[in-house]
Design an enzyme around this catalytic site. Structure first.
Site, short mmCIF file in Angstrom:
data_model
loop_
_atom_site.label_atom_id
_atom_site.label_comp_id
_atom_site.label_asym_id
_atom_site.label_seq_id
_atom_site.Cartn_x
_atom_site.Cartn_y
_atom_site.Cartn_z
N GLU A 1 4.99 -9.06 11.65
CA GLU A 1 4.41 -8.23 10.15
C GLU A 1 5.37 -8.12 8.87
O GLU A 1 5.97 -8.85 8.03
CB GLU A 1 3.26 -7.51 10.18
CG GLU A 1 2.51 -7.00 8.74
CD GLU A 1 1.31 -6.54 9.55
OE1 GLU A 1 1.80 -6.53 10.23
OE2 GLU A 1 0.71 -6.04 8.39
N ASP B 1 0.56 -1.52 0.09
CA ASP B 1 0.46 0.07 -0.25
C ASP B 1 0.93 0.90 -0.15
O ASP B 1 0.50 2.43 -0.87
CB ASP B 1 -1.33 0.46 1.76
CG ASP B 1 -1.87 -1.07 1.04
OD1 ASP B 1 -1.65 -2.34 0.46
OD2 ASP B 1 -2.26 -1.55 2.04
C1 2M8 Z 1 -2.73 -4.64 4.80
O1 2M8 Z 1 -3.45 -3.13 4.05
C2 2M8 Z 1 -4.48 -3.26 5.50
C3 2M8 Z 1 -6.10 -2.46 3.41
O2 2M8 Z 1 -6.03 -3.51 2.92
C4 2M8 Z 1 -4.28 -2.60 6.50
O3 2M8 Z 1 -3.08 -1.41 6.28
O4 2M8 Z 1 -5.05 -2.16 6.75
C5 2M8 Z 1 -1.31 -4.76 3.70
O5 2M8 Z 1 -0.01 -5.18 4.37
C6 2M8 Z 1 -2.38 -5.59 2.48
O6 2M8 Z 1 -0.74 -6.16 1.87
C7 2M8 Z 1 -2.65 -7.01 3.75
O7 2M8 Z 1 -2.48 -7.64 2.70
C8 2M8 Z 1 -3.63 -7.04 4.96
C9 2M8 Z 1 -3.32 -7.23 5.50
O8 2M8 Z 1 -2.42 -7.94 6.14
O9 2M8 Z 1 -2.64 -5.44 5.76
#
Ligand code: 2M8
Length: 456
Positions: free
Chosen positions: A423, A187
């Site tokens: 993460e 993102d």
């Molecule tokens: C992160 O994205 C979400 C939004 O979709 C967030 O930050 O709230 C990113 O690292 C994304 O790649 C990942 O799929 C998600 C859940 O792990 O978190």
């Protein structure tokens, strides 16, 4: 550790058994009965590409749940073929995650599934590749069940790819565009800073909101408030367009062609060709689609003056110069010309991504360490992530670059050994960031270690 990973790969792998056990515990704890949460606190719903990565790792010891994980996700596929980035879990508390279903309002789109709230955007289409990997790991007694599962999933995977090739390619470039940085999955990457940071959120345009991520992770690890505001602003514009692709594309100030997203698309087309062969369908259209993506990737995103693949800002017709992990994505293309493979490997081994010095270092940072705004701790702006390690590792192995691929596995093991299934990780000191007991870290660690042991 004085050299880039400093860990002997064979030794790291042979001593990883305790970590494999913990990885299994993490996946077990995050399993909900139908799918696996990315993490307990920060991400309490089902995420699209997380589920694909998780299925790949799970398949080593629980093929049935791996299949269920992907099937659950595809139950929420839109009639347009789009697989939403998030499928909301109605049992999670309302304040568990922001932006939740009441912000997304996916029901505004006639294409969204009824009674099953989702986000209104997608994520990288790694699912066909994941499905093939899951099938390959099926125990002999489950081969028939696994083939039947592949046959059920196949039309849905085809629809997902077709959606990206049509609704997301309005100018017929051969490449799919993303309309929100969240669609890239990486993102907050500097890969699109120039375009994204031009977005000025009109004062008073957004109602007040409270970021829930900052209750659960350190602010220095997460996107800045200014970037978060842009994320929510783009979401609001897409919601206003009722998630109608043509209207969204016309209205979105963010329209980006990401090399990693499209390389994953291509890799999945090759996987679909194999799946088609397994279930008695025709592989030819998938090979042809992969060939078209290959031509477009090399023809439109390879910038020979920079010797790398660059994201393409479609609105301004500019190639973004930032040197990030997305540039390595096209290694997933089995037909990448050897000269380009060599250039990518040179970059991966350069001081930007693999500095040699006295301090510790871990592969692969997500951003050029020599860039002025490289940040070893902040979400996607420098840290090592195990999913991008897994993708680059696959790409390197596919092109016979075994030495560098093994270094990535050894680095991943060393990071997990030092900091657990975090993460993401600081490439300079190996400290862990973001959430803990993170599902795809556990799953892809499992896959890399076990596949490397058996050279599968
Ligand atoms: C992160 O994205 C979400 C939004 O979709 C967030 O930050 O709230 C990113 O690292 C994304 O790649 C990942 O799929 C998600 C859940 O792990 O978190």
């Amino acid at each position: 550790m004085s050299d880039p990973i400093g860990d002997d790969s064979a030794e790291a792998l042979s001593t990883a058994d305790d970590l494999l056990d913990t990885a299994r515990d993490v996946l077990e704890a995050n399993w909900t009965g139908r799918y696996t949460r990315p993490s307990q606190a920060l991400y309490p719903h089902q995420w699209s590409w997380d589920s694909a990565f998780i299925a790949v790792g799970r398949a080593w010891h629980d093929a049935a749940r791996a299949r269920q994980e992907l099937e659950t996700l595809f139950e929420a596929q839109w009639t347009s073929g789009m697989v939403p980035s998030i499928v909301f879990d109605p049992t999670a508390p309302a304040d568990a995650y922001f932006p939740g279903p009441e912000i997304w309002q996916s029901e505004r789109s006639p294409a969204a599934p009824r009674g099953r709230p989702t986000s209104g955007i997608t994520q990288p289409p790694i699912h066909a590749r994941a499905a093939l990997e899951v099938h390959r790991r099926a125990p002999p007694g489950q081969r028939a069940a696994s083939l039947a599962w592949l046959a059920r999933l196949y039309p849905r995977l085809v629809a997902q790819q077709r959606y990206l090739a049509t609704a997301r390619d309005p100018r017929g470039t051969g490449l799919a565009a993303i309309v929100h940085p969240w669609e890239s999955g990486i993102d907050d990457s500097p890969a699109w800073d120039r375009d994204f940071h031009r977005i000025a959120v009109p004062a008073g345009d957004l109602p007040p909101y409270r970021r829930r991520d900052l209750d659960r992770a350190a602010a220095a690890d997460r996107p800045t408030d200014a970037d978060y505001e842009r994320f929510i602003y783009l979401l609001a514009l897409e919601r206003e367009a009722d998630y109608d692709d043509a209207r969204v594309i016309a209205a979105s100030p963010f329209l980006m062609v990401d090399p990693l997203f499209n390389a994953i698309r291509l890799w999945s087309e090759h996987a679909l060709a194999e799946i088609a062969g397994l279930i008695g369908a025709d592989p030819a259209p998938h090979r042809a689609a992969a060939g078209e993506i290959h031509e477009a990737l090399v023809g439109k995103l390879w910038v020979s003056a920079r010797q790398r693949f660059c994201a393409w800002d479609l609105r301004r017709d500019q190639r973004e110069p930032e040197d990030t992990i997305v540039s390595f994505g096209p290694l997933l293309d089995p037909d990448l010309p050897p000269a380009i493979v060599a250039a990518i490997c040179r970059e991966l081994a350069s001081p930007s991504f693999r500095p040699r010095g006295d301090g510790p270092h871990y592969l692969v940072p997500t951003y050029d360490e020599r860039a002025a705004d490289f940040d070893p701790e902040r979400y996607w702006r420098g840290p090592v992530w195990l999913n991008t390690n897994w993708l680059v590792w696959h790409g390197l192995r596919q092109h016979g670059q075994v030495g560098l691929a093994d270094e990535i596995v050894a680095s991943s093991v060393a990071l997990v050994r030092r900091s657990g299934f975090r993460e993401y990780f600081d490439p300079l000191d190996g400290s862990g960031h973001g959430s803990d007991r993170f599902s795809w870290s556990a799953a892809l660690f499992t896959d890399m270690v076990l596949a490397n042991r058996s050279r599968a």
